[in-house]
Write an enzyme that holds these catalytic residues in place. Structure first.
Site, PDB file in Angstrom:
ATOM      1  N   THR A 108       0.511  -1.449   0.434  1.00  0.00           N
ATOM      2  CA  THR A 108      -0.265   0.072  -0.236  1.00  0.00           C
ATOM      3  C   THR A 108       0.750   0.749   0.321  1.00  0.00           C
ATOM      4  O   THR A 108       1.252   1.362   1.196  1.00  0.00           O
ATOM      5  CB  THR A 108      -0.952   0.191   0.861  1.00  0.00           C
ATOM      6  OG1 THR A 108      -1.592  -0.923   0.998  1.00  0.00           O
ATOM      7  CG2 THR A 108      -1.505   1.225   1.084  1.00  0.00           C
TER       8      THR A 108
ATOM      9  N   LYS B 275      -7.238   1.215  -2.943  1.00  0.00           N
ATOM     10  CA  LYS B 275      -7.548   1.304  -1.749  1.00  0.00           C
ATOM     11  C   LYS B 275      -7.284   2.279  -0.927  1.00  0.00           C
ATOM     12  O   LYS B 275      -7.970   1.932   1.151  1.00  0.00           O
ATOM     13  CB  LYS B 275      -5.782   0.776  -1.256  1.00  0.00           C
ATOM     14  CG  LYS B 275      -4.722   0.711   0.112  1.00  0.00           C
ATOM     15  CD  LYS B 275      -6.226  -0.779   0.397  1.00  0.00           C
ATOM     16  CE  LYS B 275      -5.065  -1.894   1.905  1.00  0.00           C
ATOM     17  NZ  LYS B 275      -4.177  -2.352   2.120  1.00  0.00           N
TER      18      LYS B 275
ATOM     19  N   LYS C 137      -0.340   5.257   8.455  1.00  0.00           N
ATOM     20  CA  LYS C 137       0.013   5.740   6.811  1.00  0.00           C
ATOM     21  C   LYS C 137      -0.899   5.517   5.983  1.00  0.00           C
ATOM     22  O   LYS C 137      -0.326   6.232   5.882  1.00  0.00           O
ATOM     23  CB  LYS C 137       1.752   4.295   7.059  1.00  0.00           C
ATOM     24  CG  LYS C 137       2.163   4.471   5.288  1.00  0.00           C
ATOM     25  CD  LYS C 137       2.537   2.838   5.458  1.00  0.00           C
ATOM     26  CE  LYS C 137       1.422   1.883   4.231  1.00  0.00           C
ATOM     27  NZ  LYS C 137       1.637   1.179   4.100  1.00  0.00           N
TER      28      LYS C 137
END
Length: 314
Positions: free
Chosen positions: A119, A194, A262
């Site tokens: 990711t 995502k 994150k």
């Protein structure tokens, strides 16, 4: 949405014959390790690289029936590979293992397939896709959802960005560990999808935390509350899989708060670049910062409830 006709959602094939491929897997963490195991069990020929040798040792001890070669760096892992899969930490890690002086793209042959499950930002995904095009390599950015349990079970959902020909080359390999493979669009769109996924998850957990604390303060039977509300519009994966553990303050598993921060940071950066305000995401991100300050950075994202003190209840 799952009812759209395009892009298509591809279910994983479980019984179809597999053409063995030479596959390098780079990054053997809680997601990459199970992915490598599924690929080996499917009959593919593996070469592995991990920056931390201890993880390689742990993987080999856990999979003694799989005879995987070990590479000294990403370039060595890729030099004889038909497919390279990366699952590392962040933009800098990915740039290093792919574009660095000992990176995958220094040795991956023309016509090879590169699949990234990290990711990261849409920006680095697009940059890598441009480099891949110049090297005549098929490139797919394919971040995952399904958590560690999905990786272990081989039931991940992959949201894929890239050219249609690249997706076609990558799909037979990804079916070894994914139940749903969705081609979202061009390079970088997998990562953008995502981001949307993580925004939804974080917001759901915030609401779930407040709902559970209210039920506790009202001295309600939490099992009965779950039974009542999980069958209606409030139902979610997070409710089904985290209600009980949140009620018992169990958080030492799952997707870490540090990782969620994150990911939310990537979403907020992308939103700023688009001139888009994401106020709820920004607020929940700060809630997660509170959990980090409490020492819960490595706890599951459901630890968000810790910032809400109990008021009575059991």
């Amino acid at each position: 949405m799952t009812n759209q006709t395009s892009p298509a959602a591809e279910p994983a094939a479980t019984d179809a014959p597999v053409q063995p491929r030479r596959i390098a897997v780079i990054g053997l963490g809680v997601m990459g390790g199970p992915i490598a195991r599924h690929l080996g069990n499917a009959g593919h020929v593996l070469t592995l690289y991990n920056r931390t040798p201890a993880r390689l040792t742990k993987w080999r001890e856990a999979n003694p029936h799989l005879n995987a070669a070990i590479a000294n760096n990403p370039a060595e892992a890729a030099q004889n590979a038909e497919v390279v899969i990366t699952c590392v930490g962040n933009d800098d890690d990915l740039a290093d293992v792919v574009l660095g002086p000992q990176g995958v793209f220094t040795t991956l042959p023309k016509g090879g397939v590169f699949i990234d499950h990290t990711t990261v930002s849409a920006r680095i995904a697009r940059q890598i896709a441009v480099e891949a095009r110049d090297k005549e390599v098929h490139c797919v950015d394919a971040p995952m959802t399904g958590a560690q349990a999905g990786a272990e079970a081989g039931t991940l959902t992959l949201m894929c960005g890239g050219r249609a020909d690249a997706i076609a080359q990558a799909t037979p390999v990804m079916r070894a560990y994914a139940r749903r493979i969705v081609h979202v669009g061009k390079a970088g769109t997998g990562q953008a999808t995502k981001m949307a996924n993580q925004i939804c998850i974080a917001s759901i957990i915030a609401g779930l935390s407040e709902a559970l604390r209210l039920a506790q303060a009202e001295h309600l039977d939490l099992d009965k509350v779950y039974e009542a509300i999980s069958g209606g519009a409030a139902q979610s994966w997070q409710m089904d899989n985290r209600w009980q553990t949140m009620a018992t303050d169990s958080f030492d598993f799952g997707f870490a708060v540090d990782w969620m921060r994150k990911d939310l940071g990537l979403a907020l950066d992308e939103g700023r670049g688009l001139g888009l305000s994401l106020p709820v995401t920004a607020l929940v991100d700060q809630f997660y910062a509170d959990i980090q300050a409490l020492g819960g950075g490595r706890q599951d994202t459901s630890a968000l409830i810790r910032r809400l003190p109990r008021k009575g209840g059991k």
